[in-house]
Design an enzyme around this catalytic site. Structure first.
Site, PDB file in Angstrom:
ATOM      1  N   MET A  11       0.849  -1.185   0.000  1.00  0.00           N
ATOM      2  CA  MET A  11       0.000   0.000   0.000  1.00  0.00           C
ATOM      3  C   MET A  11       0.890   1.244   0.000  1.00  0.00           C
ATOM      4  SD  MET A  11      -3.381  -1.166   1.984  1.00  0.00           S
ATOM      5  CE  MET A  11      -4.151   0.289   1.450  1.00  0.00           C
ATOM      6  N   LYS A  15       0.551   2.480  -7.015  1.00  0.00           N
ATOM      7  CA  LYS A  15       0.047   1.566  -8.046  1.00  0.00           C
ATOM      8  C   LYS A  15      -1.070   2.202  -8.865  1.00  0.00           C
ATOM      9  CE  LYS A  15      -1.003  -1.433  -4.957  1.00  0.00           C
ATOM     10  NZ  LYS A  15      -0.571  -0.605  -3.819  1.00  0.00           N
ATOM     11  N   GLU A  86      -6.526  -2.603  -8.627  1.00  0.00           N
ATOM     12  CA  GLU A  86      -6.942  -3.467  -7.519  1.00  0.00           C
ATOM     13  C   GLU A  86      -7.179  -4.906  -7.989  1.00  0.00           C
ATOM     14  OE1 GLU A  86      -6.538  -2.381  -4.609  1.00  0.00           O
ATOM     15  OE2 GLU A  86      -6.734  -0.207  -4.760  1.00  0.00           O
ATOM     16  N   CYS A  87      -6.283  -5.387  -8.822  1.00  0.00           N
ATOM     17  CA  CYS A  87      -6.436  -6.715  -9.442  1.00  0.00           C
ATOM     18  C   CYS A  87      -6.383  -7.861  -8.443  1.00  0.00           C
ATOM     19  CB  CYS A  87      -5.387  -6.910 -10.529  1.00  0.00           C
ATOM     20  SG  CYS A  87      -3.696  -6.897  -9.901  1.00  0.00           S
ATOM     21  N   GLN A  88      -5.894  -7.618  -7.241  1.00  0.00           N
ATOM     22  CA  GLN A  88      -5.846  -8.683  -6.238  1.00  0.00           C
ATOM     23  C   GLN A  88      -7.239  -9.218  -5.919  1.00  0.00           C
ATOM     24  OE1 GLN A  88      -5.041  -5.485  -5.514  1.00  0.00           O
ATOM     25  NE2 GLN A  88      -6.179  -4.843  -3.703  1.00  0.00           N
ATOM     26  N   CYS A 143       8.983   1.741   4.230  1.00  0.00           N
ATOM     27  CA  CYS A 143       8.534   1.739   5.612  1.00  0.00           C
ATOM     28  C   CYS A 143       9.034   3.041   6.268  1.00  0.00           C
ATOM     29  CB  CYS A 143       9.141   0.515   6.310  1.00  0.00           C
ATOM     30  SG  CYS A 143       8.767   0.340   8.066  1.00  0.00           S
ATOM     31  N   CYS A 145      10.990   3.262   8.578  1.00  0.00           N
ATOM     32  CA  CYS A 145      12.407   3.090   8.918  1.00  0.00           C
ATOM     33  C   CYS A 145      13.316   3.298   7.699  1.00  0.00           C
ATOM     34  CB  CYS A 145      12.658   1.715   9.524  1.00  0.00           C
ATOM     35  SG  CYS A 145      12.603   0.358   8.326  1.00  0.00           S
ATOM     36  N   CYS A 180       7.958  -2.592   6.591  1.00  0.00           N
ATOM     37  CA  CYS A 180       8.870  -3.694   6.283  1.00  0.00           C
ATOM     38  C   CYS A 180       8.546  -4.827   7.247  1.00  0.00           C
ATOM     39  CB  CYS A 180      10.331  -3.250   6.418  1.00  0.00           C
ATOM     40  SG  CYS A 180      10.886  -2.966   8.111  1.00  0.00           S
TER      41      CYS A 180
END
Length: 193
Positions: A11, A15, A86-88, A143, A145, A180
């Protein structure tokens, strides 16, 4: 020769923005684009694809048991390319239908989405894309970090990481944060104490 493309990332990796930019680039070259999105993703409206940076476009929604190949042949056979956001959330059968369009109609299909859910397991549509796509590309995000984000951590109303629940829970920055794996595991451990 046309290909089935899978462009995935955690996320916040842009994309959707990249999907919309790709659509613009095809159209700028005089090509007709069919922009699809699964109907389950209704965050920004049933027929709208919208990125967090404000880009948006109308889209055709794909319903759970819809045959995408038949829909393309019946209503959109004049399109030169298909882009899926959002192909997932597609079923494995729908991914196969997109692959059939690539093979039989010789038009490219570009799929943008997540690979894994909040428990780090593959979505069924993404799993099938990893199995059959001719081109697979990771879109990287980071992330807090600074490391590459690979986990889509789902948060509860108090900001704590959830590890149980339905695989699909539509949401954005209000419900998810990209992390991460090291930070995710560290935070999970600290929240479980």
């Amino acid at each position: 020769m046309a290909k089935l493309y899978f462009k995935f990332g955690a996320m916040g990796s842009s994309k959707t923005a990249q999907a919309l930019i790709t659509k613009f680039n095809y159209e700028e070259n005089g090509m007709r684009v069919l922009l699809l999105k699964p109907a389950i993703d209704d965050r920004d409206g049933a027929n709208v694809v919208k990125s967090r940076i404000g880009l948006k476009n109308d889209a055709v929604t794909v319903h759970e048991n819809e045959n995408i190949y038949q829909t393309y042949e019946k209503n959109y056979s004049d399109c030169n390319v298909i882009i899926v956001d959002e192909c997932q959330f597609l079923s494995p059968e729908q991914v196969d239908q997109l692959s059939d369009i690539v093979i039989t109609k010789d038009i490219p299909v570009l799929c943008f989405g997540l690979s894994t859910d909040f428990t780090t397991h593959l979505f069924p549509g993404s799993k099938r894309l990893f199995e059959v796509a001719e081109s697979i590309q990771e879109i990287k995000s980071i992330c807090t970090c600074g490391s590459k984000a690979t986990v889509n951590a789902r948060l509860d109303e108090n900001g704590k990481i959830l590890t149980e629940g339905s695989q699909v829970c539509i949401g954005g920055n209000d419900k998810y944060v990209a992390m991460c794996r090291k930070c995710w595991l560290k935070r999970l451990a600290s929240e479980r104490k």
